[in-house]
Design an enzyme around this catalytic site. Structure first.
Site, short mmCIF file in Angstrom:
data_model
loop_
_atom_site.label_atom_id
_atom_site.label_comp_id
_atom_site.label_asym_id
_atom_site.label_seq_id
_atom_site.Cartn_x
_atom_site.Cartn_y
_atom_site.Cartn_z
N ASP A 56 7.72 3.69 -14.05
CA ASP A 56 6.80 4.67 -14.64
C ASP A 56 7.48 6.03 -14.76
OD1 ASP A 56 3.79 5.38 -15.23
OD2 ASP A 56 4.55 6.97 -13.94
N TYR A 61 8.16 15.00 -17.09
CA TYR A 61 8.84 15.00 -15.79
C TYR A 61 10.23 15.61 -15.95
CZ TYR A 61 5.26 11.73 -14.06
OH TYR A 61 4.08 11.13 -13.70
N GLN A 183 -4.38 4.95 -15.80
CA GLN A 183 -3.59 5.45 -14.67
C GLN A 183 -4.39 6.56 -14.02
OE1 GLN A 183 0.75 7.39 -14.11
NE2 GLN A 183 0.72 5.51 -15.33
N TRP A 211 -1.90 6.30 -9.41
CA TRP A 211 -0.87 7.27 -9.08
C TRP A 211 -1.27 8.02 -7.81
CZ3 TRP A 211 -1.68 12.62 -9.07
CH2 TRP A 211 -2.76 13.13 -9.81
N SER A 212 -0.28 8.41 -7.07
CA SER A 212 -0.44 9.11 -5.80
C SER A 212 -1.36 8.36 -4.83
CB SER A 212 -0.96 10.54 -6.02
OG SER A 212 -0.72 11.36 -4.90
N PRO A 213 -1.06 7.09 -4.54
CA PRO A 213 -1.90 6.34 -3.60
C PRO A 213 -1.82 6.86 -2.17
CG PRO A 213 0.09 5.12 -4.12
CD PRO A 213 0.06 6.29 -5.05
N ARG A 234 5.50 17.98 0.18
CA ARG A 234 4.93 18.50 -1.06
C ARG A 234 3.70 19.37 -0.78
NH1 ARG A 234 3.60 13.69 -4.93
NH2 ARG A 234 2.64 15.41 -6.06
N GLU A 297 10.33 1.43 3.14
CA GLU A 297 9.05 1.50 3.83
C GLU A 297 7.91 1.12 2.89
OE1 GLU A 297 6.40 4.37 6.73
OE2 GLU A 297 7.88 5.30 5.41
N ASN A 298 7.96 1.61 1.65
CA ASN A 298 6.90 1.29 0.70
C ASN A 298 6.84 -0.21 0.41
OD1 ASN A 298 5.83 3.91 0.25
ND2 ASN A 298 7.57 4.41 -1.05
#
Length: 347
Positions: A56, A61, A183, A211-213, A234, A297-298
């Site tokens: 994605d 960006y 999304q 997005w941003s889970p 962040r 980790e993800n």
């Protein structure tokens, strides 16, 4: 890697998608990450080895540089990957350098294809709703992209319920391509998606790409009671979006995540991601990584499931008080408007 259908389409996507907002310096002066070409290639290698083939990105960006790096990273294996990119955001200073007009979207798609060094995009999203451009102009333009072969499927992002439903209605009226994916921002720390957009997605067969889970770092375990925000997070960057709900609800949710981490041996981020994957309509969740350790980790968020009791505990801890008319519907009409349980994706 588990795959699910992307909404009411024939496209199968992995439940984890790799996001490239960290490529080329990221946003907010690099606070998202600073992944350059060599490291991007390495992350694409890791993703493909793990069965993740959906990447994605977006034209805004890093001013388009993230698309360019992604294109370089997949240059010799374009046929092995799915690429989703987005348009609608401002890409220049001109009056027509933003939005979803035929003029802007046509230029934006050609620019994205050039940066990605590809002939087509697998999923082309609108990054937001444009109230100044007629919906029929937007969808006829996107339908032309599909018919030309430059776009395979279309999706939207950050739409409200009425905006998405109106768009689907216009597509149906004229026989144009319809949004197969939405999304959306959704996590244990921000559950408003459930009030309107999730029931709509169930009813209309729209797959949710989250997005941003981890709610922009709020669900990593770093944000806790009486603990300062880490300087490298962040959350320490001025202007980052504050998630919905109050801090006490977030802290209560993290407390339960701590309990479950002790019970399961999983990390807090893995638990938070797994919870999202258990929700109705979710086809895929986008995760990012600044380095290989975060990437690994993800990956640990898949291949297992929370049990019903564990999900119920997280649901209770993270519950938000709905706004009107949803609280009224819960109080007075929950029998006829139950929480969505139909899942449109296929395991």
């Amino acid at each position: 890697m588990e795959y699910r259908q992307l909404g009411r389409s024939g496209l199968s996507v992995p439940v984890l998608s790799f996001g490239t907002a960290t490529f080329a310096g990221g946003e907010q002066e690099g606070s998202w990450g600073n992944v350059q070409v060599d490291e991007a290639r390495r992350m694409v290698d890791l993703a493909l080895d793990a069965g993740i083939n959906f990447f994605d990105t977006a034209d805004i960006y890093s001013g388009g540089r993230a698309e360019k790096i992604l294109g370089q990273a997949v240059a010799d294996r374009r046929d092995q990957v799915l690429i989703g990119t987005k348009a609608n955001g401002r890409t220049g200073t001109g009056r027509n350098d933003a939005g979803s007009s035929r003029h802007h979207l046509t230029r934006a798609l050609e620019a994205s294809l050039n940066r990605l060094d590809t002939d087509y995009v697998d999923v082309y999203y609108l990054h937001g709703f444009d109230a100044l451009t007629p919906v029929d102009e937007v969808l006829s333009t996107l339908d032309d992209f599909v018919r030309s072969g430059k776009v395979r499927y279309i999706g939207c992002s950050n739409f409200s319920g009425w905006q998405l439903m109106k768009s689907l209605s216009v597509s149906e009226r004229y026989g144009w391509g319809r949004y197969v994916a939405h999304q959306a921002f959704y996590s244990l720390a921000s559950r408003e998606f459930e009030w309107e957009l999730m029931p709509l997605a169930v009813d209309q067969g729209v797959g949710t790409v989250v997005w941003s889970p981890l709610s922009q770092g709020r669900l990593t375990g770093k944000l806790r009671r009486n603990t300062p925000v880490p300087a490298d997070s962040r959350l320490a960057v001025p202007g980052e979006t504050e998630a919905s709900g109050d801090r006490e609800t977030l802290y209560r949710t993290v407390d339960v995540l701590d309990e479950l981490a002790n019970e399961t041996g999983k990390t807090i981020p893995q638990l938070a991601l797994n919870w999202v994957l258990s929700r109705p309509t979710v086809s895929s969740i986008i995760f990012g990584a600044r380095n290989e350790a975060q990437f690994a980790e993800n990956l640990g968020a898949v291949g297992w499931s929370l049990d019903a009791d564990q999900i119920a505990r997280l649901d209770a801890a993270s519950a938000l008080t709905p706004i009107y008319p949803y609280w009224h519907q819960v109080v007075n009409n929950s029998e006829r408007l139950p929480f969505p349980t139909s899942v449109i994706v296929q395991d």
